[in-house]
Design an enzyme around this catalytic site. Structure first.
Site, mmCIF file in Angstrom:
data_model
loop_
_atom_site.group_PDB
_atom_site.id
_atom_site.type_symbol
_atom_site.label_atom_id
_atom_site.label_comp_id
_atom_site.label_asym_id
_atom_site.label_seq_id
_atom_site.Cartn_x
_atom_site.Cartn_y
_atom_site.Cartn_z
ATOM 1 N N ALA A 1 29.306 49.748 68.395
ATOM 2 C CA ALA A 1 28.518 50.957 68.174
ATOM 3 C C ALA A 1 27.143 50.769 68.798
ATOM 4 O O ALA A 1 26.700 49.646 69.052
ATOM 5 C CB ALA A 1 28.403 51.252 66.679
ATOM 6 N N GLY B 1 32.846 48.311 66.697
ATOM 7 C CA GLY B 1 33.613 49.551 66.735
ATOM 8 C C GLY B 1 34.720 49.535 67.767
ATOM 9 O O GLY B 1 35.720 50.244 67.628
ATOM 10 N N GLU C 1 37.581 47.825 66.138
ATOM 11 C CA GLU C 1 38.129 48.777 65.172
ATOM 12 C C GLU C 1 38.957 49.857 65.863
ATOM 13 O O GLU C 1 40.001 50.274 65.344
ATOM 14 C CB GLU C 1 36.982 49.394 64.370
ATOM 15 C CG GLU C 1 36.333 48.389 63.437
ATOM 16 C CD GLU C 1 35.044 48.883 62.803
ATOM 17 O OE1 GLU C 1 34.958 48.902 61.562
ATOM 18 O OE2 GLU C 1 34.112 49.246 63.550
ATOM 19 N N GLU D 1 29.340 42.348 62.915
ATOM 20 C CA GLU D 1 28.399 43.148 62.131
ATOM 21 C C GLU D 1 27.542 42.345 61.148
ATOM 22 O O GLU D 1 26.360 42.650 60.957
ATOM 23 C CB GLU D 1 29.162 44.252 61.371
ATOM 24 C CG GLU D 1 29.659 45.391 62.242
ATOM 25 C CD GLU D 1 31.020 45.149 62.860
ATOM 26 O OE1 GLU D 1 31.579 46.088 63.448
ATOM 27 O OE2 GLU D 1 31.541 44.014 62.745
#
Length: 260
Positions: A65, A110, A113, A133
């Site tokens: 992200a 992300g 993911e 993260e």
């Protein structure tokens, strides 16, 4: 409408959705999510698309992200951003059409993911995976804590998330995170070959299989097999079931599925 950060191409019942923000390693922000949602609308509504491949332009699949956009967020804004990402990745996860992640490079945060939200993952030898993260003071926010544990098991998932380690494609293959690892210059060819094999089969049966797997995995086994029985039974109301079984009885290799 034209999309700035996502490109969709279609060929032979296969749609390729390419994350196209290479200067930022395809990092996810609100604008990218808006384009991705438009791309998903496009391929979901197109009856000629049977399989969807998601990949990235340049050196990255999706490097994560957008930290610049996230850094100043407060609690409410963080929740809204997580809900946005989760809503769109759930669309990938639960799309009735099969999805393949063709992971060409960095799949971090992300990006990891996103790959986990797809049905099947093919990785280039250059691919890297990780959930970094906790090193940034947050946790995976787009389903990483949930999908990773379901796919590779709680122990390996906890180790990867707690350590923020990055692993290579071979290690991802060893722990069951990816299905195949291929040379970088063969990635899209191999992804297309796999997609074509899927396209050759009865699409209603494939979609029923996907729903049975996705819905059943979180149920107790008795509920899950009951759902499977219903999905199995619905196949007998399709033209493709008649054609597939007739071809078998006639010893025909060629089948004429109509996705009906």
């Amino acid at each position: 409408m034209p999309m700035a950060f996502v490109e969709v191409t279609k060929k032979d019942h296969i749609a390729v959705v390419t994350m196209n923000r290479p200067e930022a390693l395809n990092a996810l922000n609100k604008a990218v999510f808006a384009d991705l949602e438009a791309a998903l609308d496009n391929v979901e509504k197109d009856d000629e698309v049977y399989v969807v491949i998601i990949t990235g332009a340049g050196r990255a699949f999706i490097a994560g992200a957008d930290i610049g956009e996230m850094a100043p967020m407060n609690v409410a804004e963080g929740l809204a951003f997580s809900e946005l990402g989760n809503r769109i990745l759930m669309r990938v996860d639960m799309m009735e059409k099969p999805t393949i992640a063709a992971v060409n490079g960095f799949a971090l945060g992300g990006g990891c993911e996103m790959a986990l939200a797809c049905d099947i993952r093919i990785a280039s030898e250059k691919a890297k995976f990780g959930q970094p993260e906790v090193g940034l003071g947050i946790i995976p926010g787009f389903g990483g804590t949930q999908r990773m544990a379901r796919i590779i098991g709680t122990g390996p998932a906890m180790e990867l998330i707690y350590t923020a380690d990055t692993i290579d494609a071979q290690r991802a293959l060893e722990i069951g995170m990816v299905n195949h690892v291929v040379p970088a210059d063969q990635l899209m060819d191999e992804a297309m070959k796999l997609a074509q094999k899927i396209c050759a089969n009865a699409q209603k049966a494939i979609r029923a299989s996907k729903l049975a797997i996705r819905r059943g995995i979180d149920c107790d086994i008795s509920t899950a097999v009951s759902y499977e029985a219903l999905a199995f039974a619905t196949c007998f109301g399709t033209e493709d079931q008649k054609e597939g079984m007739q071809a078998f009885l006639e010893k025909r290799k060629e089948k004429h599925f109509k996705n009906k």
